[in-house]
Design an enzyme around this catalytic site. Sequence first.
Site, short mmCIF file in Angstrom:
data_model
loop_
_atom_site.label_atom_id
_atom_site.label_comp_id
_atom_site.label_asym_id
_atom_site.label_seq_id
_atom_site.Cartn_x
_atom_site.Cartn_y
_atom_site.Cartn_z
N LYS A 162 -1.48 -25.73 36.29
CA LYS A 162 -2.11 -26.00 37.57
C LYS A 162 -3.61 -26.20 37.35
O LYS A 162 -4.26 -25.41 36.64
CB LYS A 162 -1.88 -24.84 38.54
CG LYS A 162 -0.41 -24.66 38.94
CD LYS A 162 0.06 -25.78 39.83
CE LYS A 162 1.44 -25.50 40.42
NZ LYS A 162 1.86 -26.55 41.36
N ASP A 190 -0.70 -30.67 37.01
CA ASP A 190 -0.56 -30.77 38.47
C ASP A 190 -1.87 -30.36 39.14
O ASP A 190 -2.28 -29.20 39.07
CB ASP A 190 0.58 -29.87 38.95
CG ASP A 190 0.86 -30.01 40.44
OD1 ASP A 190 0.22 -30.86 41.10
OD2 ASP A 190 1.72 -29.28 40.96
N GLU A 216 0.40 -34.99 38.22
CA GLU A 216 1.09 -34.85 39.51
C GLU A 216 0.09 -34.72 40.66
O GLU A 216 -0.84 -33.92 40.61
CB GLU A 216 1.99 -33.62 39.45
CG GLU A 216 2.83 -33.41 40.70
CD GLU A 216 3.76 -32.21 40.56
OE1 GLU A 216 4.22 -31.70 41.60
OE2 GLU A 216 4.04 -31.79 39.41
N ASP A 241 3.93 -35.94 44.91
CA ASP A 241 4.57 -34.72 45.39
C ASP A 241 4.28 -34.56 46.88
O ASP A 241 5.06 -34.97 47.74
CB ASP A 241 4.09 -33.51 44.60
CG ASP A 241 4.68 -32.19 45.10
OD1 ASP A 241 5.52 -32.21 46.03
OD2 ASP A 241 4.31 -31.13 44.58
N LYS A 265 11.14 -31.63 46.88
CA LYS A 265 11.19 -30.19 47.14
C LYS A 265 12.01 -29.97 48.41
O LYS A 265 11.78 -30.64 49.42
CB LYS A 265 9.79 -29.61 47.30
CG LYS A 265 9.00 -29.55 46.00
CD LYS A 265 7.61 -29.01 46.22
CE LYS A 265 6.85 -28.90 44.90
NZ LYS A 265 5.43 -28.56 45.11
#
Length: 367
Positions: A162, A190, A216, A241, A265
């Site tokens: 992250k 991401d 991402e 995303d 998701k």
Amino acid sequence: MIKKIEVFAARLQLKEPFVISYVHLDDMPTILTRIETDEGVVGWGEAVPDQNVTGETWESTYHVIKHELAPLLIDEDPFAVDRIHKKFNEKIDGVPSAKAALDIALYDLMGKMTGQPVYQLIGGKAHEELQVPRVISIKSPEEMAKDASEFVKSGFRNIKIKVGTNADLDIARIRAVREAIGEEVQLRVDANQGWNRMETLKVIRETTACHVDWYEQPVKAHDLRALKEIRALSPCSIMVDEGVHNIYDLVDVIEMRAADMLNIKLMKSGGIYPALALASLAEAAEMPCQVGSMVESAIGTMAGAHLAISKSIIHTNEMVGPLMFVKDVANVTYYKDILQLSDKAGLGIEVDEQYVKEITCFSCEIK
């Protein structure tokens, strides 16, 4: 027929804080749903809302399920999933994680009522196994490199980090992690909408030698034009995303050629049923997919796992939630970096109802 729905607003203790570009969590708030039929069959579902992504809070999701959605299920056939989603959408727009909490429970019910694992109801096994990455929260470059090295030593072959707080520091983070894990381990990055267009291009340019699998959601969810420009200039793949919640969003991404890959998701899409539509549309566009995680408990994690293993267009997954909790509501088995799916009916897990009650802050029952 469905006769009773229980809703539990609970909090799961994390092994360590979960830190991404826009939030720091010391524990994970979740909403668990328990649906029971007139014959005593029970299905479990879960919502993990994210106010920065789905526009829902923990409290609002609980109240939407209690007052708007759950009452629609009383005396419904659990197999009437298309009709049920139509009722949900006519009643209230959006609120995808609230809808997912009930959708997942319906699939668990359908599996148990037919004696089949959920993946058999939605396509069978398209993959032999599910390899999961290890996800590393935002820390200093040195700390992230240390974490990554330890995870690789324990058997993980994919590391996701992250980032998204500061472009220059993020470059240092990416470089430090790549150096720590060597060249053979896969690395994914991401930013969770944390960069702008120029920052993204700078990070990609200065980490090209790090061989990142994909970057991402580098920019804000709504900024598909920037995402398109980044994709056109990037030597690496770009994954969307937060920019895709439903099939209408995905149509826009496909038409604009704004991304190479899609992160599905359940909490964004509204559950398994609408996620299947996303996967089919992505397949038509030859866009590889991932099933991502909002750091769900065993319930949401296994729902995502059944989806991921059932579709060939879904190449990767992030079913990592159970790895991050001190104790979960059900047992999920990992062998190093392989998530084990059983052939048991439904989601294939046994929920510890006593533990659910222990971690519940408030609850209700709808009949």
